[in-house]
Structures are given as structure tokens and as C-alpha cells.
Scaffold this motif. Sequence first.
Motif, PDB file in Angstrom:
ATOM      1  N   ALA A  80       0.818  -1.485  -0.062  1.00  0.00           N
ATOM      2  CA  ALA A  80       0.004  -0.125   0.018  1.00  0.00           C
ATOM      3  C   ALA A  80       0.855   1.153  -0.145  1.00  0.00           C
ATOM      4  O   ALA A  80       0.457   2.376  -0.568  1.00  0.00           O
ATOM      5  CB  ALA A  80      -1.083  -0.081   1.236  1.00  0.00           C
ATOM      6  N   SER A  81       1.830   1.188   0.450  1.00  0.00           N
ATOM      7  CA  SER A  81       3.006   2.478   0.627  1.00  0.00           C
ATOM      8  C   SER A  81       3.505   2.704  -0.619  1.00  0.00           C
ATOM      9  O   SER A  81       4.075   4.036  -0.792  1.00  0.00           O
ATOM     10  CB  SER A  81       3.818   2.143   1.646  1.00  0.00           C
ATOM     11  N   ALA A  82       3.314   2.025  -1.594  1.00  0.00           N
ATOM     12  CA  ALA A  82       3.868   2.314  -2.967  1.00  0.00           C
ATOM     13  C   ALA A  82       3.034   3.501  -3.146  1.00  0.00           C
ATOM     14  O   ALA A  82       3.300   4.245  -4.131  1.00  0.00           O
ATOM     15  CB  ALA A  82       3.775   1.242  -3.883  1.00  0.00           C
ATOM     16  N   THR A  83       1.800   3.450  -2.861  1.00  0.00           N
ATOM     17  CA  THR A  83       0.614   4.502  -3.256  1.00  0.00           C
ATOM     18  C   THR A  83       0.336   5.678  -2.279  1.00  0.00           C
ATOM     19  O   THR A  83       0.107   6.767  -2.391  1.00  0.00           O
ATOM     20  CB  THR A  83      -0.683   3.704  -3.476  1.00  0.00           C
ATOM     21  N   LEU A  84       0.454   5.152  -0.800  1.00  0.00           N
ATOM     22  CA  LEU A  84       0.175   6.246   0.135  1.00  0.00           C
ATOM     23  C   LEU A  84       1.105   5.972   1.083  1.00  0.00           C
ATOM     24  O   LEU A  84       1.361   4.930   1.790  1.00  0.00           O
ATOM     25  CB  LEU A  84      -1.155   5.580   0.768  1.00  0.00           C
ATOM     26  N   ALA A  85       1.993   6.913   1.450  1.00  0.00           N
ATOM     27  CA  ALA A  85       3.120   6.963   1.725  1.00  0.00           C
ATOM     28  C   ALA A  85       3.258   6.912   3.414  1.00  0.00           C
ATOM     29  O   ALA A  85       2.451   7.404   3.904  1.00  0.00           O
ATOM     30  CB  ALA A  85       4.305   8.108   1.785  1.00  0.00           C
ATOM     31  N   VAL A  86       4.027   6.037   4.042  1.00  0.00           N
ATOM     32  CA  VAL A  86       3.809   5.626   5.605  1.00  0.00           C
ATOM     33  C   VAL A  86       5.287   5.629   5.964  1.00  0.00           C
ATOM     34  O   VAL A  86       6.128   4.903   5.255  1.00  0.00           O
ATOM     35  CB  VAL A  86       3.086   4.621   6.246  1.00  0.00           C
ATOM     36  N   ALA A  87       5.898   6.229   6.933  1.00  0.00           N
ATOM     37  CA  ALA A  87       7.021   6.116   7.733  1.00  0.00           C
ATOM     38  C   ALA A  87       7.454   5.003   8.542  1.00  0.00           C
ATOM     39  O   ALA A  87       8.522   4.758   8.848  1.00  0.00           O
ATOM     40  CB  ALA A  87       7.556   7.447   8.250  1.00  0.00           C
ATOM     41  N   GLY A  88       6.347   4.338   8.915  1.00  0.00           N
ATOM     42  CA  GLY A  88       6.552   2.955   9.594  1.00  0.00           C
ATOM     43  C   GLY A  88       5.273   2.619  10.141  1.00  0.00           C
ATOM     44  O   GLY A  88       3.963   2.868   9.614  1.00  0.00           O
TER      45      GLY A  88
ATOM     46  N   PHE B 159      10.511  -8.884  16.803  1.00  0.00           N
ATOM     47  CA  PHE B 159      10.322  -8.535  15.396  1.00  0.00           C
ATOM     48  C   PHE B 159      10.970  -7.336  14.952  1.00  0.00           C
ATOM     49  O   PHE B 159      10.945  -6.829  13.826  1.00  0.00           O
ATOM     50  CB  PHE B 159       9.069  -8.803  14.835  1.00  0.00           C
ATOM     51  N   GLY B 160      11.651  -6.463  15.857  1.00  0.00           N
ATOM     52  CA  GLY B 160      12.269  -5.401  15.620  1.00  0.00           C
ATOM     53  C   GLY B 160      11.628  -3.969  15.608  1.00  0.00           C
ATOM     54  O   GLY B 160      12.123  -3.152  15.466  1.00  0.00           O
ATOM     55  N   PHE B 161      10.551  -4.150  16.387  1.00  0.00           N
ATOM     56  CA  PHE B 161       9.754  -2.849  16.492  1.00  0.00           C
ATOM     57  C   PHE B 161      10.581  -2.411  17.845  1.00  0.00           C
ATOM     58  O   PHE B 161      11.177  -2.803  18.653  1.00  0.00           O
ATOM     59  CB  PHE B 161       8.236  -3.100  17.116  1.00  0.00           C
ATOM     60  N   LEU B 162      10.550  -0.871  17.791  1.00  0.00           N
ATOM     61  CA  LEU B 162      11.001   0.007  18.546  1.00  0.00           C
ATOM     62  C   LEU B 162      10.072   0.517  19.611  1.00  0.00           C
ATOM     63  O   LEU B 162       9.136   1.165  19.103  1.00  0.00           O
ATOM     64  CB  LEU B 162      11.966   1.194  18.121  1.00  0.00           C
ATOM     65  N   ASN B 163      10.516   0.513  20.977  1.00  0.00           N
ATOM     66  CA  ASN B 163       9.647   1.368  21.949  1.00  0.00           C
ATOM     67  C   ASN B 163       9.729   3.077  21.558  1.00  0.00           C
ATOM     68  O   ASN B 163      10.601   3.494  21.239  1.00  0.00           O
ATOM     69  CB  ASN B 163       9.999   1.233  23.389  1.00  0.00           C
ATOM     70  N   LEU B 164       8.673   3.575  21.680  1.00  0.00           N
ATOM     71  CA  LEU B 164       8.634   5.027  21.401  1.00  0.00           C
ATOM     72  C   LEU B 164       8.715   5.741  22.816  1.00  0.00           C
ATOM     73  O   LEU B 164       8.022   5.148  23.897  1.00  0.00           O
ATOM     74  CB  LEU B 164       7.076   5.482  20.856  1.00  0.00           C
ATOM     75  N   PRO B 165       9.595   6.641  22.963  1.00  0.00           N
ATOM     76  CA  PRO B 165       9.767   7.390  24.134  1.00  0.00           C
ATOM     77  C   PRO B 165       8.847   7.841  24.853  1.00  0.00           C
ATOM     78  O   PRO B 165       7.872   8.477  24.534  1.00  0.00           O
ATOM     79  CB  PRO B 165      10.999   8.336  23.708  1.00  0.00           C
ATOM     80  N   GLY B 166       8.543   7.431  26.211  1.00  0.00           N
ATOM     81  CA  GLY B 166       7.530   8.093  27.067  1.00  0.00           C
ATOM     82  C   GLY B 166       6.365   7.527  26.736  1.00  0.00           C
ATOM     83  O   GLY B 166       5.289   7.894  27.243  1.00  0.00           O
ATOM     84  N   GLN B 167       6.234   6.453  25.582  1.00  0.00           N
ATOM     85  CA  GLN B 167       4.675   5.808  25.384  1.00  0.00           C
ATOM     86  C   GLN B 167       5.149   4.303  25.696  1.00  0.00           C
ATOM     87  O   GLN B 167       5.726   3.583  24.676  1.00  0.00           O
ATOM     88  CB  GLN B 167       4.413   6.066  24.226  1.00  0.00           C
ATOM     89  N   PRO B 168       4.981   3.513  26.749  1.00  0.00           N
ATOM     90  CA  PRO B 168       5.606   2.297  26.959  1.00  0.00           C
ATOM     91  C   PRO B 168       4.927   1.119  26.079  1.00  0.00           C
ATOM     92  O   PRO B 168       5.396   0.376  25.801  1.00  0.00           O
ATOM     93  CB  PRO B 168       5.389   1.973  28.389  1.00  0.00           C
ATOM     94  N   ALA B 169       3.712   1.352  25.809  1.00  0.00           N
ATOM     95  CA  ALA B 169       2.750   0.397  25.022  1.00  0.00           C
ATOM     96  C   ALA B 169       2.820   0.560  23.770  1.00  0.00           C
ATOM     97  O   ALA B 169       2.404  -0.222  22.810  1.00  0.00           O
ATOM     98  CB  ALA B 169       1.196   0.760  25.570  1.00  0.00           C
ATOM     99  N   ARG B 170       3.529   1.786  23.119  1.00  0.00           N
ATOM    100  CA  ARG B 170       3.230   2.081  21.846  1.00  0.00           C
ATOM    101  C   ARG B 170       4.888   1.641  21.239  1.00  0.00           C
ATOM    102  O   ARG B 170       5.842   2.093  21.611  1.00  0.00           O
ATOM    103  CB  ARG B 170       3.226   3.520  21.481  1.00  0.00           C
ATOM    104  N   LEU B 171       4.547   0.945  19.921  1.00  0.00           N
ATOM    105  CA  LEU B 171       6.243   0.533  19.176  1.00  0.00           C
ATOM    106  C   LEU B 171       5.972   0.942  17.866  1.00  0.00           C
ATOM    107  O   LEU B 171       4.698   1.012  17.323  1.00  0.00           O
ATOM    108  CB  LEU B 171       6.415  -0.967  19.390  1.00  0.00           C
ATOM    109  N   LEU B 172       6.889   1.132  17.254  1.00  0.00           N
ATOM    110  CA  LEU B 172       7.115   1.668  15.761  1.00  0.00           C
ATOM    111  C   LEU B 172       8.085   0.651  14.991  1.00  0.00           C
ATOM    112  O   LEU B 172       9.155   0.348  15.502  1.00  0.00           O
ATOM    113  CB  LEU B 172       7.285   2.831  15.648  1.00  0.00           C
ATOM    114  N   LEU B 173       7.729   0.096  13.808  1.00  0.00           N
ATOM    115  CA  LEU B 173       8.584  -0.535  13.047  1.00  0.00           C
ATOM    116  C   LEU B 173       8.879   0.530  11.975  1.00  0.00           C
ATOM    117  O   LEU B 173       8.041   0.838  10.910  1.00  0.00           O
ATOM    118  CB  LEU B 173       8.324  -1.647  12.549  1.00  0.00           C
ATOM    119  N   PRO B 174      10.331   1.055  11.770  1.00  0.00           N
ATOM    120  CA  PRO B 174      10.428   2.139  10.734  1.00  0.00           C
ATOM    121  C   PRO B 174      10.442   1.353   9.088  1.00  0.00           C
ATOM    122  O   PRO B 174      10.366   0.086   9.181  1.00  0.00           O
ATOM    123  CB  PRO B 174      11.930   2.483  10.658  1.00  0.00           C
ATOM    124  N   ALA B 175       9.846   2.113   8.313  1.00  0.00           N
ATOM    125  CA  ALA B 175       9.744   1.827   6.970  1.00  0.00           C
ATOM    126  C   ALA B 175      10.539   1.190   6.225  1.00  0.00           C
ATOM    127  O   ALA B 175      10.647   0.014   5.478  1.00  0.00           O
ATOM    128  CB  ALA B 175       9.266   2.887   5.933  1.00  0.00           C
TER     129      ALA B 175
END
Length: 165
Positions: free
Chosen positions: A119-127, A144-160
Motif C-alpha cells: 500500500a505504501s507504494a501509493t500512500l506513503a507511511v514512515a513506519g 520482530f524489531g519494533f522499537l519502543n517510542l520514548p515516553g509511551q511504554p505500550a506504543r512501538l514502531l517499525l520503521p519503513a
Amino acid sequence: MSLYRIRAFDREADAASFRCGQALLDEYIHRYASQDVRRNVARVFIATPESDARQLAGFFTLSAGSVSCSDLPESLAKKLPRYPIPVALIGRLAVATEFQGKGLGSILLADACRKVAYASATLAVAGIVVDAKDAAATAFYRHFGFLNLPGQPARLLLPATAFRT
Ligand SMILES: CC(C)(COP(=O)(O)OP(=O)(O)OC[C@H]1O[C@@H](n2cnc3c(N)ncnc32)[C@H](O)[C@@H]1OP(=O)(O)O)[C@@H](O)C(=O)NCCC(=O)NCCS
């Protein structure tokens, strides 16, 4: 050959029998998933065993979202503009109790990443962002490589860069 088929949530699947050990996730697939699809706030995908198209073994949801640049780890933030950053959101991901520990969670996560990459070939996302429901879920995503977001213990991000070729 895969042991599961993944398809968009439909009425053929027996959602009412789904149990994953997290009451809120069970309630979501029982009561709210079809409503979310109808309202275009989430796409819901289900996995059923090859041998039984009715048995709901697992599911995940995908939606569009955004995160503030200031919520990202410094190493990522410095490469991005200062306005809200578009991301894909895996709102929920769950595997039925009897299917847990057999690789289906990783199959679902890989399928979600593949769908977002396409989908990101059409609608860009950074992660891809996930909201982990507890410490076990956090550990699963970190595996699987997701990174914790600082100050948000429950939220993680996998960079694009981790899922786009
Ligand atoms: C978390 C969950 C999705 C994992 O699914 P699963 O099918 O049991 O996981 P898999 O068998 O695919 O495991 C994949 C890998 O993740 C690892 N893993 C699974 N759970 C883990 C955990 N809690 N901590 C660390 N690693 C974990 C496995 O060791 C495995 O590693 P490997 O590929 O190196 O062997 C599933 O247990 C579940 O639905 N739990 C209840 C609902 C939930 O917490 N959902 C999370 C969304 S918030």
C-alpha cells in the motif's frame, strides 16, 4: 505450502467462538470488527486453517494513523520533517489460544507488513505503529524489531526501512 489462508473478515468466519486470552481483543472481533470495516476506520484480516474456512485462528486490523515527530526516537526523528508523520497502525492482532505458539502470530505480522509495504507504494507511511496490550505483547513485537517510542511504554514502531525493499 501455508497451513492458513488469510482473507478480509467476512460472515463465513465463526467470530463468536474466538478466544485469545485477552477479553478486549475477543470482544473486538465478536462485536466491533464488522462495524469498523463498514465505517472505513479499519480493515480487518482473518486467518483460517486451510482445512476449515470457518474456524477463526487469528486476526489483525490495519488503519492509517500519524505520530508526532517529537514522539519518535531521536535517531529517527532527525531524519524526518517536524510535522505529523504518517504511519500504518496495527490496531489489534491476536491468535486464538489453541493456535498460539505455533508460528501464526509471526505469519499474521509478516502479512500485515507485506500489505503495508504494498500500500505504501501509493500512500506513503514512515513506519508501522502497534499498541501492545501487555508486556508479553510488547516482547512479541520487540522480537520482530519494533522499537519502543520514548515516553509511551505500550506504543512501538517499525520503521519503513525494515519492511520496504
Ligand atoms: C502475542 C501473540 C499474537 C503471539 O502469537 P503466536 O502465534 O503465539 O506467536 P508465534 O508462535 O508466531 O511466535 C513468533 C515468535 O515470537 C516469539 N514470541 C511469541 N510470544 C512472545 C512473547 N510474549 N515474548 C517474546 N517473544 C515471543 C516466539 O518465540 C517466536 O519466535 P521465533 O520465531 O524466533 O520462534 C499471541 O500469543 C496472542 O494473540 N496473544 C493474546 C493477544 C495479544 O496479546 N495480542 C497482542 C496484540 S496487542
